[in-house]
Design a protein around this motif. Structure first.
Motif, PDB file in Angstrom:
ATOM      1  N   ASP A   1       0.813  -1.224   0.000  1.00 25.17           N
ATOM      2  CA  ASP A   1       0.000   0.000   0.000  1.00 25.17           C
ATOM      3  C   ASP A   1       0.846   1.273   0.000  1.00 25.17           C
ATOM      4  OD1 ASP A   1      -2.301  -1.429  -0.010  1.00 25.17           O
ATOM      5  OD2 ASP A   1      -2.746  -1.190   2.124  1.00 25.17           O
ATOM      6  N   LEU A   2       2.164   1.137  -0.032  1.00 24.30           N
ATOM      7  CA  LEU A   2       3.048   2.298  -0.003  1.00 24.30           C
ATOM      8  C   LEU A   2       3.849   2.357  -1.297  1.00 24.30           C
ATOM      9  CD1 LEU A   2       4.419   1.990   3.645  1.00 24.30           C
ATOM     10  CD2 LEU A   2       2.592   3.496   2.836  1.00 24.30           C
ATOM     11  N   ASP A   3       4.026   3.543  -1.817  1.00 24.91           N
ATOM     12  CA  ASP A   3       4.785   3.728  -3.057  1.00 24.91           C
ATOM     13  C   ASP A   3       6.258   3.948  -2.742  1.00 24.91           C
ATOM     14  OD1 ASP A   3       2.555   3.478  -4.662  1.00 24.91           O
ATOM     15  OD2 ASP A   3       2.132   5.632  -4.669  1.00 24.91           O
ATOM     16  N   VAL A   4       7.112   3.173  -3.424  1.00 27.85           N
ATOM     17  CA  VAL A   4       8.554   3.374  -3.349  1.00 27.85           C
ATOM     18  C   VAL A   4       8.966   4.172  -4.575  1.00 27.85           C
ATOM     19  CG1 VAL A   4      10.813   2.272  -3.183  1.00 27.85           C
ATOM     20  CG2 VAL A   4       8.821   1.184  -2.137  1.00 27.85           C
ATOM     21  N   HIS A   5       9.609   5.314  -4.352  1.00 28.10           N
ATOM     22  CA  HIS A   5       9.958   6.213  -5.459  1.00 28.10           C
ATOM     23  C   HIS A   5      11.469   6.374  -5.570  1.00 28.10           C
ATOM     24  CE1 HIS A   5       5.723   7.794  -4.957  1.00 28.10           C
ATOM     25  NE2 HIS A   5       5.805   7.579  -6.259  1.00 28.10           N
ATOM     26  N   LEU A   6      11.904   6.527  -6.810  1.00 30.24           N
ATOM     27  CA  LEU A   6      13.270   6.961  -7.116  1.00 30.24           C
ATOM     28  C   LEU A   6      13.174   8.302  -7.822  1.00 30.24           C
ATOM     29  CD1 LEU A   6      16.391   6.235  -7.433  1.00 30.24           C
ATOM     30  CD2 LEU A   6      15.763   5.589  -9.753  1.00 30.24           C
ATOM     31  N   GLU A   7      13.969   9.263  -7.354  1.00 27.97           N
ATOM     32  CA  GLU A   7      13.934  10.595  -7.952  1.00 27.97           C
ATOM     33  C   GLU A   7      15.320  11.000  -8.403  1.00 27.97           C
ATOM     34  OE1 GLU A   7      11.964  14.987  -7.059  1.00 27.97           O
ATOM     35  OE2 GLU A   7      12.228  13.545  -5.440  1.00 27.97           O
ATOM     36  N   LEU A   8      15.418  11.475  -9.643  1.00 24.89           N
ATOM     37  CA  LEU A   8      16.657  12.030 -10.192  1.00 24.89           C
ATOM     38  C   LEU A   8      16.529  13.546 -10.169  1.00 24.89           C
ATOM     39  CD1 LEU A   8      17.308   9.696 -13.280  1.00 24.89           C
ATOM     40  CD2 LEU A   8      18.466   9.668 -11.082  1.00 24.89           C
ATOM     41  N   ILE A   9      17.357  14.193  -9.338  1.00 21.62           N
ATOM     42  CA  ILE A   9      17.244  15.635  -9.124  1.00 21.62           C
ATOM     43  C   ILE A   9      18.502  16.313  -9.659  1.00 21.62           C
ATOM     44  CG2 ILE A   9      16.890  17.444  -7.417  1.00 21.62           C
ATOM     45  CD1 ILE A   9      15.827  15.239  -5.526  1.00 21.62           C
ATOM     46  N   PRO A  10      18.410  17.136 -10.691  1.00 23.57           N
ATOM     47  CA  PRO A  10      19.607  17.842 -11.192  1.00 23.57           C
ATOM     48  C   PRO A  10      20.098  18.856 -10.169  1.00 23.57           C
ATOM     49  CG  PRO A  10      17.627  18.622 -12.310  1.00 23.57           C
ATOM     50  CD  PRO A  10      17.199  17.461 -11.468  1.00 23.57           C
ATOM     51  N   GLN A  11      21.388  18.856  -9.891  1.00 25.90           N
ATOM     52  CA  GLN A  11      21.948  19.771  -8.900  1.00 25.90           C
ATOM     53  C   GLN A  11      22.150  21.177  -9.440  1.00 25.90           C
ATOM     54  OE1 GLN A  11      22.594  18.399  -5.394  1.00 25.90           O
ATOM     55  NE2 GLN A  11      20.949  17.543  -6.645  1.00 25.90           N
ATOM     56  N   SER A  12      22.012  21.337 -10.741  1.00 24.38           N
ATOM     57  CA  SER A  12      22.132  22.668 -11.344  1.00 24.38           C
ATOM     58  C   SER A  12      20.803  23.408 -11.367  1.00 24.38           C
ATOM     59  CB  SER A  12      22.660  22.541 -12.774  1.00 24.38           C
ATOM     60  OG  SER A  12      21.790  21.729 -13.562  1.00 24.38           O
ATOM     61  N   GLY A  13      19.766  22.799 -10.798  1.00 26.83           N
ATOM     62  CA  GLY A  13      18.444  23.404 -10.841  1.00 26.83           C
ATOM     63  C   GLY A  13      17.590  22.721 -11.892  1.00 26.83           C
ATOM     64  N   GLY A  14      16.335  23.023 -11.880  1.00 30.16           N
ATOM     65  CA  GLY A  14      15.445  22.410 -12.857  1.00 30.16           C
ATOM     66  C   GLY A  14      14.584  21.340 -12.208  1.00 30.16           C
ATOM     67  N   THR A  15      13.724  20.760 -13.022  1.00 33.87           N
ATOM     68  CA  THR A  15      12.760  19.785 -12.540  1.00 33.87           C
ATOM     69  C   THR A  15      13.363  18.387 -12.541  1.00 33.87           C
ATOM     70  OG1 THR A  15      10.970  21.130 -13.465  1.00 33.87           O
ATOM     71  CG2 THR A  15      10.440  18.853 -12.866  1.00 33.87           C
ATOM     72  N   GLY A  16      13.177  17.675 -11.445  1.00 32.12           N
ATOM     73  CA  GLY A  16      13.652  16.305 -11.368  1.00 32.12           C
ATOM     74  C   GLY A  16      12.667  15.336 -12.013  1.00 32.12           C
ATOM     75  N   ARG A  17      13.087  14.106 -12.103  1.00 34.19           N
ATOM     76  CA  ARG A  17      12.246  13.039 -12.666  1.00 34.19           C
ATOM     77  C   ARG A  17      12.003  11.995 -11.582  1.00 34.19           C
ATOM     78  NH1 ARG A  17      15.849  11.133 -17.429  1.00 34.19           N
ATOM     79  NH2 ARG A  17      14.181   9.597 -17.694  1.00 34.19           N
ATOM     80  N   THR A  18      10.750  11.535 -11.474  1.00 33.64           N
ATOM     81  CA  THR A  18      10.366  10.584 -10.440  1.00 33.64           C
ATOM     82  C   THR A  18       9.903   9.288 -11.093  1.00 33.64           C
ATOM     83  OG1 THR A  18       9.704  12.377  -8.964  1.00 33.64           O
ATOM     84  CG2 THR A  18       8.887  10.183  -8.446  1.00 33.64           C
ATOM     85  N   PHE A  19      10.332   8.171 -10.511  1.00 38.59           N
ATOM     86  CA  PHE A  19       9.996   6.855 -11.041  1.00 38.59           C
ATOM     87  C   PHE A  19       9.431   6.000  -9.901  1.00 38.59           C
ATOM     88  CE2 PHE A  19      13.626   8.627 -13.224  1.00 38.59           C
ATOM     89  CZ  PHE A  19      13.270   8.536 -14.562  1.00 38.59           C
ATOM     90  N   LEU A  20       8.428   5.213 -10.233  1.00 41.36           N
ATOM     91  CA  LEU A  20       7.789   4.341  -9.251  1.00 41.36           C
ATOM     92  C   LEU A  20       8.431   2.959  -9.303  1.00 41.36           C
ATOM     93  CD1 LEU A  20       5.505   3.978  -7.177  1.00 41.36           C
ATOM     94  CD2 LEU A  20       4.028   3.278  -9.083  1.00 41.36           C
ATOM     95  N   ALA A  21       8.809   2.453  -8.156  1.00 40.29           N
ATOM     96  CA  ALA A  21       9.408   1.120  -8.069  1.00 40.29           C
ATOM     97  C   ALA A  21       8.401   0.178  -7.408  1.00 40.29           C
ATOM     98  CB  ALA A  21      10.696   1.157  -7.251  1.00 40.29           C
ATOM     99  N   ARG A  22       8.280  -1.021  -7.950  1.00 38.51           N
ATOM    100  CA  ARG A  22       7.326  -1.981  -7.400  1.00 38.51           C
ATOM    101  C   ARG A  22       8.019  -3.290  -7.058  1.00 38.51           C
ATOM    102  NH1 ARG A  22       2.354  -0.169  -7.290  1.00 38.51           N
ATOM    103  NH2 ARG A  22       1.627   1.383  -8.784  1.00 38.51           N
ATOM    104  N   LEU A  23       7.519  -3.933  -6.007  1.00 41.39           N
ATOM    105  CA  LEU A  23       8.006  -5.249  -5.602  1.00 41.39           C
ATOM    106  C   LEU A  23       7.029  -6.314  -6.067  1.00 41.39           C
ATOM    107  CD1 LEU A  23       9.091  -4.491  -1.915  1.00 41.39           C
ATOM    108  CD2 LEU A  23      10.579  -4.738  -3.898  1.00 41.39           C
ATOM    109  N   SER A  24       7.564  -7.493  -6.360  1.00 42.72           N
ATOM    110  CA  SER A  24       6.700  -8.612  -6.725  1.00 42.72           C
ATOM    111  C   SER A  24       6.070  -9.214  -5.475  1.00 42.72           C
ATOM    112  CB  SER A  24       7.507  -9.672  -7.479  1.00 42.72           C
ATOM    113  OG  SER A  24       8.451 -10.276  -6.607  1.00 42.72           O
ATOM    114  N   THR A  25       5.049 -10.049  -5.700  1.00 43.75           N
ATOM    115  CA  THR A  25       4.369 -10.687  -4.567  1.00 43.75           C
ATOM    116  C   THR A  25       5.323 -11.556  -3.768  1.00 43.75           C
ATOM    117  OG1 THR A  25       2.281 -10.667  -5.781  1.00 43.75           O
ATOM    118  CG2 THR A  25       2.449 -12.183  -3.925  1.00 43.75           C
ATOM    119  N   SER A  26       6.185 -12.296  -4.458  1.00 42.55           N
ATOM    120  CA  SER A  26       7.114 -13.170  -3.751  1.00 42.55           C
ATOM    121  C   SER A  26       8.127 -12.373  -2.932  1.00 42.55           C
ATOM    122  CB  SER A  26       7.845 -14.081  -4.744  1.00 42.55           C
ATOM    123  OG  SER A  26       8.585 -13.318  -5.686  1.00 42.55           O
ATOM    124  N   GLN A  27       8.441 -11.153  -3.360  1.00 45.56           N
ATOM    125  CA  GLN A  27       9.413 -10.349  -2.624  1.00 45.56           C
ATOM    126  C   GLN A  27       8.863  -9.847  -1.292  1.00 45.56           C
ATOM    127  OE1 GLN A  27      10.443  -7.558  -5.910  1.00 45.56           O
ATOM    128  NE2 GLN A  27      12.568  -8.054  -5.417  1.00 45.56           N
TER     129      GLN A  27
END
Length: 408
Positions: free
Chosen positions: A180-206
């Motif tokens: 029920d919780l979202d695991v996110h990865l975010e790429l944030i440029p250190q020079s400024g600007g908008t970062g990109r966010t990606f959703l990570a999911r686990l399998s049932t067996s995990q």
């Protein structure tokens, strides 16, 4: 197998002697997680009692009930024989109760026809406690370079064909609440600007375990050069972060340095060794250069094409001994093109290592010239000589011997 409750012994039997006959588990997204704290987002709680029922009259599920606080008693969901039969006892049965999650630590009591069979405490875990125990260990960013997937912190932007971020999620309890919780990865440029966010999911067996490898592979890597912060979070809470840097090919070449230069000796029986000073030709060794290079950039991963040439006196274009692509990191990379026999080596003045138009190092073959002193106390200048790492090592060795002879 734990000992069951034997109803033939009622009413004198008490659970204190056999507390292992009661178990609990919880349901989440179709999974049944046993012997773990009941999380805040569990869908149902299961309580099971192992009992010994010797007659059909004892197997009526309506005779079994469960009490939880001041709630109305809950009738058993099912009574079934325990399979497979163990210890030759066909009378072992499991009585199951299904109840809503209590939302806090609770104590339940199982009864048969108002006779107490035993009590069980249901542990509880809220969201904050679960997130407090969650960790992301070994966060790693890998870059696809050619046919390699290499963990790194710095890479050449033009060589990057893909990026993969990974880490290992660990928890003192099962990871099922993460459904029920979202695991996110975010790429944030250190020079400024908008970062990109990606959703990570686990399998049932995990999620049925207490640790799991989690991976995110963005469809396209960050473009251009610069620094990015790679940040992991779950439920809005930061877990781990690291920095990666993309540089140009020119910056990469400028970061390269020569760590050492030695001679590779190949004896007549095929054995190899290295030395800083060239042995005499009478020993019959085949000889070749060996350069150790690395990048000054931390965590570097890139490809380059070094060239090793043999500079021969009186010739125009030096012959090329090595001109091929190699992988470079911030640790030593060996560049060794092979060995030459004594006849070919006699024509060589020095070996030169270069990348593009930049000379990284040289390894002289000819012995260092000796300065001749004049009668006036001066000395005649020696002929031109390419000063190399090998010459430096030879000079240091001679100075060490001179000082040793002087003081001893």
């Amino acid at each position: 197998m734990p000992e069951p409750f034997d109803l033939d012994q009622l009413p004198t039997f008490r659970v204190q002697r056999q507390p292992q006959a009661l178990f609990h588990s919880y349901e989440k997204a179709g999974l049944i997680i046993a012997n773990q704290p009941v999380p805040w987002n569990a869908e149902a709680v299961l309580v099971e009692a192992t009992v010994r029922l010797t007659t059909p009259a004892m197997r009526n599920r309506a005779d079994f009930s469960l009490r939880l606080g001041d709630r109305p008693p809950l009738v058993a969901e099912e009574v079934r024989r325990l399979e497979p039969v163990e210890d030759g006892d066909p009378h072992r049965h499991v009585v199951r109760f299904r109840l809503p999650p209590p939302g806090s630590v609770a104590r339940v009591e199982v009864l048969w026809r108002d006779h107490p069979l035993g009590q069980l405490e249901l542990p509880y875990q809220n969201q904050e406690s679960f997130l407090d125990g969650l960790r992301l260990v070994m966060p790693t960013v890998s870059v696809r370079i050619g046919d390699r997937l290499v963990a790194c912190r710095t890479y050449v932007s033009s060589q990057c064909k893909g990026l993969v971020a990974a880490g290992v999620l660990t928890s003192p309890v099962n990871l099922a609440p993460l459904l029920d919780l979202d695991v996110h990865l975010e790429l944030i440029p250190q020079s400024g600007g908008t970062g990109r966010t990606f959703l990570a999911r686990l399998s049932t067996s995990q999620v049925t375990g207490k640790q799991a490898l989690i991976t995110v592979a963005p469809a396209r890597p960050p473009g251009g050069t610069g620094e990015w912060l790679v940040s992991w979070s779950v439920g809005g809470r930061p877990l781990a972060s690291q920095r990666i840097k993309a540089i140009t090919q020119r910056q990469f070449v400028r970061s390269l340095r020569l760590m050492d230069a030695r001679f590779v000796l190949q004896s007549s029986d095929g054995r190899f060794s290295t030395t800083r000073t060239l042995p005499s030709a009478e020993q019959g060794h085949r000889v070749g250069p060996c350069f150790l290079i690395c990048s000054r950039e931390a965590g570097m991963a890139a490809l380059c094409q070094p060239r090793v040439q043999a500079l021969i006196t009186g010739t125009g274009t030096p012959p090329v001994l090595l001109d091929q692509e190699v992988f470079i990191s911030d640790g030593p990379t060996v560049i060794a093109p092979g060995t030459l026999d004594a006849n070919d080596l006699a024509q060589v003045q020095l070996f030169q290592l270069s990348i593009k138009d930049r000379v990284l190092g040289e390894l002289g073959v000819k012995p260092a010239p000796t300065a001749a002193f004049t009668s006036e106390g001066g000395f005649k200048p020696p002929p031109d000589y390419a000063w190399t790492a090998a010459a430096e090592a030879e000079m240091n060795e001679r100075l060490a011997r001179l000082l040793q002879d002087h003081f001893h």
